[in-house]
Design a protein around this motif. Sequence first.
Motif, short mmCIF file in Angstrom:
data_model
loop_
_atom_site.label_atom_id
_atom_site.label_comp_id
_atom_site.label_asym_id
_atom_site.label_seq_id
_atom_site.Cartn_x
_atom_site.Cartn_y
_atom_site.Cartn_z
N LEU A 87 14.34 -25.12 -8.90
CA LEU A 87 12.95 -25.04 -9.36
C LEU A 87 12.01 -25.72 -8.38
O LEU A 87 10.96 -25.19 -8.04
CB LEU A 87 12.83 -25.68 -10.75
CG LEU A 87 13.49 -24.92 -11.91
CD1 LEU A 87 13.45 -25.75 -13.19
CD2 LEU A 87 12.80 -23.58 -12.13
N VAL A 88 12.39 -26.90 -7.93
CA VAL A 88 11.55 -27.61 -6.95
C VAL A 88 11.47 -26.81 -5.65
O VAL A 88 10.38 -26.63 -5.08
CB VAL A 88 12.10 -29.02 -6.69
CG1 VAL A 88 11.39 -29.68 -5.51
CG2 VAL A 88 11.96 -29.88 -7.93
N GLY A 118 11.39 -24.51 1.46
CA GLY A 118 11.49 -24.97 0.08
C GLY A 118 12.81 -25.65 -0.19
O GLY A 118 12.86 -26.71 -0.84
N LEU A 119 13.91 -25.07 0.30
CA LEU A 119 15.23 -25.67 0.08
C LEU A 119 15.35 -27.01 0.78
O LEU A 119 15.89 -27.98 0.22
CB LEU A 119 16.32 -24.71 0.57
CG LEU A 119 17.77 -25.16 0.35
CD1 LEU A 119 18.04 -25.36 -1.15
CD2 LEU A 119 18.74 -24.14 0.94
N VAL A 124 15.34 -33.05 0.36
CA VAL A 124 14.74 -34.37 0.62
C VAL A 124 14.31 -35.02 -0.69
O VAL A 124 14.51 -36.21 -0.92
CB VAL A 124 13.56 -34.23 1.59
CG1 VAL A 124 12.79 -35.55 1.71
CG2 VAL A 124 14.04 -33.78 2.96
N TYR A 125 13.70 -34.22 -1.55
CA TYR A 125 13.24 -34.72 -2.85
C TYR A 125 14.42 -35.27 -3.66
O TYR A 125 14.32 -36.33 -4.30
CB TYR A 125 12.56 -33.57 -3.60
CG TYR A 125 12.37 -33.79 -5.07
CD1 TYR A 125 11.25 -34.47 -5.56
CD2 TYR A 125 13.31 -33.32 -6.00
CE1 TYR A 125 11.08 -34.68 -6.92
CE2 TYR A 125 13.14 -33.52 -7.36
CZ TYR A 125 12.02 -34.20 -7.82
OH TYR A 125 11.86 -34.40 -9.16
N PHE A 128 15.77 -38.71 -1.65
CA PHE A 128 14.98 -39.91 -1.38
C PHE A 128 14.06 -40.23 -2.55
O PHE A 128 13.28 -39.38 -3.00
CB PHE A 128 14.16 -39.73 -0.10
CG PHE A 128 14.99 -39.60 1.14
CD1 PHE A 128 15.55 -40.72 1.75
CD2 PHE A 128 15.23 -38.34 1.69
CE1 PHE A 128 16.32 -40.59 2.89
CE2 PHE A 128 15.99 -38.21 2.83
CZ PHE A 128 16.55 -39.34 3.44
N ASP A 129 14.12 -41.48 -2.99
CA ASP A 129 13.24 -41.92 -4.06
C ASP A 129 11.78 -41.84 -3.66
O ASP A 129 10.91 -41.60 -4.51
CB ASP A 129 13.58 -43.36 -4.45
CG ASP A 129 14.93 -43.46 -5.15
OD1 ASP A 129 15.34 -42.44 -5.75
OD2 ASP A 129 15.56 -44.53 -5.10
N ALA A 130 11.48 -42.02 -2.38
CA ALA A 130 10.08 -42.00 -1.92
C ALA A 130 9.45 -40.63 -2.15
O ALA A 130 8.26 -40.53 -2.49
CB ALA A 130 10.00 -42.37 -0.44
N ALA A 131 10.23 -39.58 -1.99
CA ALA A 131 9.70 -38.24 -2.22
C ALA A 131 9.36 -38.05 -3.69
O ALA A 131 8.33 -37.47 -4.04
CB ALA A 131 10.71 -37.19 -1.76
N ARG A 132 10.23 -38.57 -4.56
CA ARG A 132 9.95 -38.47 -5.99
C ARG A 132 8.73 -39.31 -6.35
O ARG A 132 7.91 -38.91 -7.19
CB ARG A 132 11.16 -38.93 -6.79
CG ARG A 132 12.43 -38.14 -6.52
CD ARG A 132 13.52 -38.56 -7.47
NE ARG A 132 14.80 -37.91 -7.15
CZ ARG A 132 15.85 -37.88 -7.96
NH1 ARG A 132 15.78 -38.49 -9.13
NH2 ARG A 132 16.96 -37.28 -7.60
N LEU A 133 8.61 -40.47 -5.71
CA LEU A 133 7.47 -41.33 -5.99
C LEU A 133 6.16 -40.64 -5.62
O LEU A 133 5.15 -40.78 -6.33
CB LEU A 133 7.61 -42.64 -5.22
CG LEU A 133 6.47 -43.66 -5.40
CD1 LEU A 133 6.36 -44.07 -6.87
CD2 LEU A 133 6.71 -44.88 -4.51
#
Length: 641
Positions: A87-88, A118-119, A124-125, A128-133
């Motif tokens: 989905l992301v 997109g993949l 990366v999302y 890495f927590d930073a991408a989620r943040l």
Amino acid sequence: MARTNLTLDPPRLRLAGLHLLVLWSFAVAEPLFDLLGNNGEFFAARGSTALDLVLFAFILVFVPPAAALALEAVTPRSMRGFLHLLLVGGLVGLLTLEAIRSEPAAGWVLAMIAGAVGLAVATVYMRFDAARLLLTVLVPAPFLFLGLFLLNSGASRLTLSGTASAAPASERPKAPIVMVVFDELPVNSLLDRHGLVDPVRYPHFAALQRHSTWFANESVVSEGTLHGVPSLLTGRFPRPSELPVYHDHPQNLFTLFGGEIPLHVFETETHLCPTKLCHESGGSLGGRLGSLFADTSVVYLHELLPDDLAKGIPSVSDGWQNFWRNGGGANDPQKRFARFLPTVQATKGEALWYLHFLLPHSPWRFLPSGARYSIRPAAGWSAAEVWNDNQAAVDQYWQRHLLQLGYADKLLGELVARLHATRLYNRSLIVVTADEGLSFRAGQKRRPASAANLQDISYVPLFMKLPGQRQGRIVRRPTRSADVLPTIAAAAGVKLPWPVEGQNQLSPTHAERFVSVAKDHGRRLVVPAGDLEARREAALRRQVALFGSDEPTSDLYGIGPDRRLLGRRYSGRMPITDLDAIDRSGPLIQVSGRATEPARSVAVVANGRVVAVDPIVQGHFWALVPKSAIGTARLHVFAVP
């Protein structure tokens, strides 16, 4: 702290939902809000209410991410990470494709690049927590997009509009009023070589000319329906900020008479008649929202896909709604006329009948008999409404326009017959006009007005049969569409209770020296009337050279310098074998292909006689043949040197 290896453990559901909301808003909602918010006409033309817009905006922003989150919630935890990754990645891919869609590469290549990006970003999302943040920090963005659309865009004119005040007449009209507004009808399309309405090709328009006042040099004051029709109905010049709705035009033909006489109003793409006076349009809330989302999907696909991948997507340049139905549905001209005609009934008192419908407006799909056809047409116009550079291809659309005009003439004849049958014809004020013209010049704009096509766009027919009038009259001085309402009021014996910028052309106070056509954003094209009339006369000569005049519509299947061959016996010596597919399934057959030998035209022959003639331009031709003329006979195509 960053993870050291790939994990497919998704964030908690609440956080996952917020991230999907952010990505969906950037990929889909915000581009649509930006485009549609700057085109309030998209909503106004379909009669969207403030409630429609609010529901549309909230559903667009929140429902798809909520549905995706619900899908994740019911997915087993072991698979939830893979689903969230897809989905992301998909939403990031949409964002990427929007950004690169205009790059000079094949559409499938761009789509693959977008998918790969997109993949990669989704990976990366997930890692890495930073991408989620980052996505968490952007959670306010969807709410900002929603607020700007509803409160600070062109669409906000509809959500924030107050109650408008009308100005009704203080007296009843002295006659019933019947007004018909055709669409995309340049006056030249009706005329013969003598500059009169062609009595053979369009007999019902010609009969109306013979018994009415024909304003032969009538020009529009706006290049399109959404500003042009309000000028017809208000007597005022268009303002760029106005939408074609009652709130912006409360003083109009319908509110003038609505308090005194019954109204039978069938509007198309404008909504000037308030619901308390007119109940014909609107539909259910669910129906309006369904149509809105269906058409929005077409708009989004055009914004998302590269041009070569968007070829199968319905056009958005043939109107403002019902894109998937190719102009059908509620605005289908056959259906609208069938609903309108029974409302014309005998009445001892006065009443008003108004019909604006999409004929001979594109898409061109009707023969003069009313039979529908579907062909794979020649290359048409670009997203900017610029015709392709092959005049032979453009001429095929012109030919189809004239054929469809034959059907409009047939329906006009049915309306006049109905008026005679109900004994309304003689005592009624009958107004027949059009909201805009149309141009058929290769490499030029087909409809938005320009210096190159103004003579085709600006001039439209205007016939007014006054109550009791039997003898025709031609008014050749320049008139304008803003003059229509003041002239109707004068002919009906009613004084307008508001100031207008048009004048009563039955008793004008001054002569118009210029033709002035408004474009979007307030710009105007202004040309001396005499100069533009001369250009229109030259355009008529060009039309007659291509299609002839004073001939039946069946002769429209012969185009160009060799059209005299139509119907004659012909045994050519230069057969053309490089043909595209010929589809015999409908009532109209397209015969197209390439001519390798130097030649001026092609002659399509069946049973030894020529059934179509078409010019060859840049080695290509697109001839149309009526199936009724050939039956099951074999077709032969010859080059005419």
